[in-house]
Design an enzyme around this catalytic site. Structure first.
Site, PDB file in Angstrom:
ATOM      1  N   GLU A  37      48.683  55.071 -47.113  1.00 42.44           N
ATOM      2  CA  GLU A  37      49.122  55.991 -46.083  1.00 42.44           C
ATOM      3  C   GLU A  37      49.072  55.218 -44.764  1.00 42.44           C
ATOM      4  OE1 GLU A  37      46.841  59.607 -45.690  1.00 42.44           O
ATOM      5  OE2 GLU A  37      48.000  60.202 -43.931  1.00 42.44           O
ATOM      6  N   ARG A 263      36.466  52.618 -56.739  1.00 37.84           N
ATOM      7  CA  ARG A 263      36.795  51.947 -55.495  1.00 37.84           C
ATOM      8  C   ARG A 263      35.716  50.948 -55.137  1.00 37.84           C
ATOM      9  NH1 ARG A 263      38.882  55.903 -52.035  1.00 37.84           N
ATOM     10  NH2 ARG A 263      38.434  54.772 -50.136  1.00 37.84           N
ATOM     11  N   LYS A 273      38.866  54.832 -43.581  1.00 35.16           N
ATOM     12  CA  LYS A 273      39.761  54.591 -42.449  1.00 35.16           C
ATOM     13  C   LYS A 273      39.403  55.490 -41.265  1.00 35.16           C
ATOM     14  CE  LYS A 273      43.629  54.615 -44.938  1.00 35.16           C
ATOM     15  NZ  LYS A 273      45.066  54.619 -45.266  1.00 35.16           N
TER      16      LYS A 273
END
Ligand code: ATP
Ligand code: MG
Length: 560
Positions: A37, A263, A273
């Site tokens: 994104e 992850r 983020k």
């Protein structure tokens, strides 16, 4: 893409893809995608996902798409799109012509949503977000159906068209999939597919004021692109039934398959983020590319090589369970790479003057120095030597502790590539009483470091005072003081994560060193010329990583 790097360590994703290829699933094709994104810069966690997505495609002769998941106009920007493209390329991966945007599919997604409404599998809801949360239930309690759930197809079609036309305010209406409010999986309790956002989009401008949610856009985009293996992180595992539902509920051209892996989490840093953006916006770091950031832009500026990062991603492997990787492991991979290719030079970071009393004034000798003992092909260079030198403050002690093998009154030390010198005394600053200058004599027969039978344990680096160039050196430490991320994460920011040293003295061979070039400063660590702030007139170096390898020690202990 031709299959390149084979003979990789087995992992469950490689295994699964190999099986699929062998069984002819998807006609033996392998198409993956990396779907960031564009709401921030990529970090080392993304590097792992990129390595997996692009790596798998490369290994199996397939292709990997770069697809921007640009469904939230309020947080996204062209700056992020461009930085992401640059970072993926820098890491060494190539999407060829396969650059896509979820926003390219907005019209198609809208059509499919209309189909779902026509099939009574989606409806326009008037509940507010807050009400929806209330109706949703919990893990142990089923949800309740919205009072708007049984609107007629005609009414839904009309309302949805008017949502698109901008007739309603943000937050007053959503389009929801009609699945099962009692499902044990909360993602299946009539998830929102569209919300109203009256914001300009960086690509579609003001064309749209309804935007698809990730769960609606993602699987459909995979299908449109013919993605075979949609590899993502573990938090999407619970979304997989929804991923499959939206694919099955619509007439899509192709059925992709989602697989999840754990992850990457690293010690002494944060990887969200949202948090990284907070550090940038609050000025706690100098920007997304601050060398202390775990972003690829930060790591690159710090002096990391793409090879070291790829090697790290390969070595930590792919697993199904969440884990926390020691940042020392990443540093270890970097050292291994730089050890082979960074030329070694002498740099004095905290200078102290050393005067060789019996060395002729005005005399200059060129000492031959090895560029990299690991690689003789890198050759040698000449380093000027003279009567007045700079040495490291740390390399002299007026009262030496036990086992101190460097300079102290009466002691001998070897000057790297030059002579053995003996300390005869010091000159102190009459005001402060501090040592301003160390005096010594030199054994002319020891040129090149020949000790001729006597024991000289210490070797120190130096720079010739009249020849050395001045530089600024930035030393970095972990961004956080705690290895694990805590609830009050900002309280753990390391106040000593940056130390700026000015007035460092560096051997003259570094005059004109190119931005971004990497060196080992002997006995200190690996450094690179700062790509942003360094100029030929004022060199600035970043410490990439120190020499001490804590990871190698950990491995040794674990092997025992
Ligand atoms: P956020 O932190 O804002 O939730 P994100 O880090 O998931 O976002 P995306 O842009 O959605 O950001 O990530 C793109 C891809 O990178 C996703 O497929 C995601 O699974 C993967 N990814 C993100 N963080 C990590 C990580 N720490 N380790 C491995 N893969 C990651
Ligand atoms: Mg995400």
């Amino acid at each position: 893409m031709a299959p390149q790097e084979t003979s990789k360590a087995p992992n469950f994703i490689r295994h699964m893809v190999a099986e699929d290829v062998r069984n002819g699933r998807f006609g033996g094709r392998v198409v993956t995608r990396f779907p960031p994104e564009p709401n921030g810069y990529l970090h080392i966690g993304h590097a792992k996902a990129i390595s997996v997505d692009f790596g798998i495609a490369r290994e199996f002769g397939g292709r990997c798409h770069l697809r921007f998941d640009d469904t939230n106009p309020t947080k996204e920007s062209v700056e992020y799109v461009e930085s992401i493209k640059a970072d993926v390329r820098w890491l060494g991966f190539d999407w060829g012509e396969h650059l896509y945007y979820a926003s390219d599919y907005f019209e198609q997604l809208y059509e499919w949503a209309v189909q779902l409404i026509q099939a009574s599998r989606a409806y326009v809801d008037d509940l507010t977000l807050e009400q929806m949360r209330e109706y949703r239930g919990t893990l142990i309690e089923p949800g309740r159906e919205s009072p708007y759930r049984n609107r007629s197809v005609e009414e839904n079609l009309d309302l949805f068209a008017r949502m698109r036309a901008g007739e309603f305010e943000e937050g007053t209406k959503t389009l929801r999939a009609k699945i099962d409010m009692a499902s044990g999986n909360l993602n299946l309790r009539d998830p929102v597919m569209y919300r109203i956002r009256k914001a300009s989009h960086h690509r579609t401008g003001d064309k749209w004021c309804i935007y698809p949610m990730y769960d609606w856009a993602h699987g459909q985009s995979d299908s449109i692109e013919g993605v075979t293996h949609s590899i993502c992180t573990l938090e999407y595992e619970d979304h997989r039934p929804l991923y499959d539902w939206v694919i099955q509920a619509t007439e899509v051209p192709h059925v992709p398959k989602q697989t999840e892996f754990a992850r990457l989490n690293l010690t002494y840093t944060v990887m969200s983020k949202r948090k990284l953006l907070e550090l940038v916006e609050e000025g706690r770091v100098s920007g997304w590319d601050d060398p202390r950031m775990p972003t690829l832009a930060g790591l690159r500026r710090r002096g990391y090589t793409p090879e070291a990062i790829r090697d790290f991603c390969e070595r930590i492997g792919v697993a199904k369970a969440d884990n926390l990787v020691d940042i020392a492991h990443l540093e270890h991979c970097l050292r291994e790479d730089l050890n082979q290719r960074a030329p070694r030079v002498m740099a004095v970071l905290r200078p102290l003057k050393l005067v060789i009393e019996d060395y002729p004034e005005g005399q200059v000798e060129e000492m031959e120095a090895v560029n990299n003992p690991e690689d003789p092909a890198m050759g040698t260079r000449r380093v000027p030597f003279s009567r007045v030198l700079w040495i490291e403050q740390d390399d002299f002690r007026e009262t030496p502790p036990p086992k101190y093998f460097r300079l102290s009154p009466g002691a001998e030390v070897r000057l790297r590539y030059a002579y053995i010198v003996k300390c005869t005394g010091v000159v102190k600053d009459p005001r402060t009483g501090e040592v301003a200058e160390v005096r010594c004599t030199c054994d002319p027969a020891s040129r090149g470091g020949d000790a001729r039978g006597r024991k000289v344990k210490g070797t120190i680096h130096w720079a010739s005072a009249p020849h050395a160039i001045a530089a600024e050196v930035r030393l970095y430490d972990h961004l956080f003081t705690k290895p694990d991320e805590e609830a009050d994460w900002k309280a753990a920011l390391n106040p000593g994560s940056l130390t700026v040293l000015t007035g460092c003295r560096i051997e003259p061979s570094l005059q004109g060193a190119a931005r971004g070039s990497r060196y080992q400063f002997e006995r200190q660590g690996y450094f690179c010329v700062d790509p942003v702030d360094s100029t030929p007139a004022r060199l600035v170096f970043n410490r990439t990583v120190g020499l001490r390898d804590t990871w190698a020690k950990i491995e040794k202990v674990e092997a025992k």
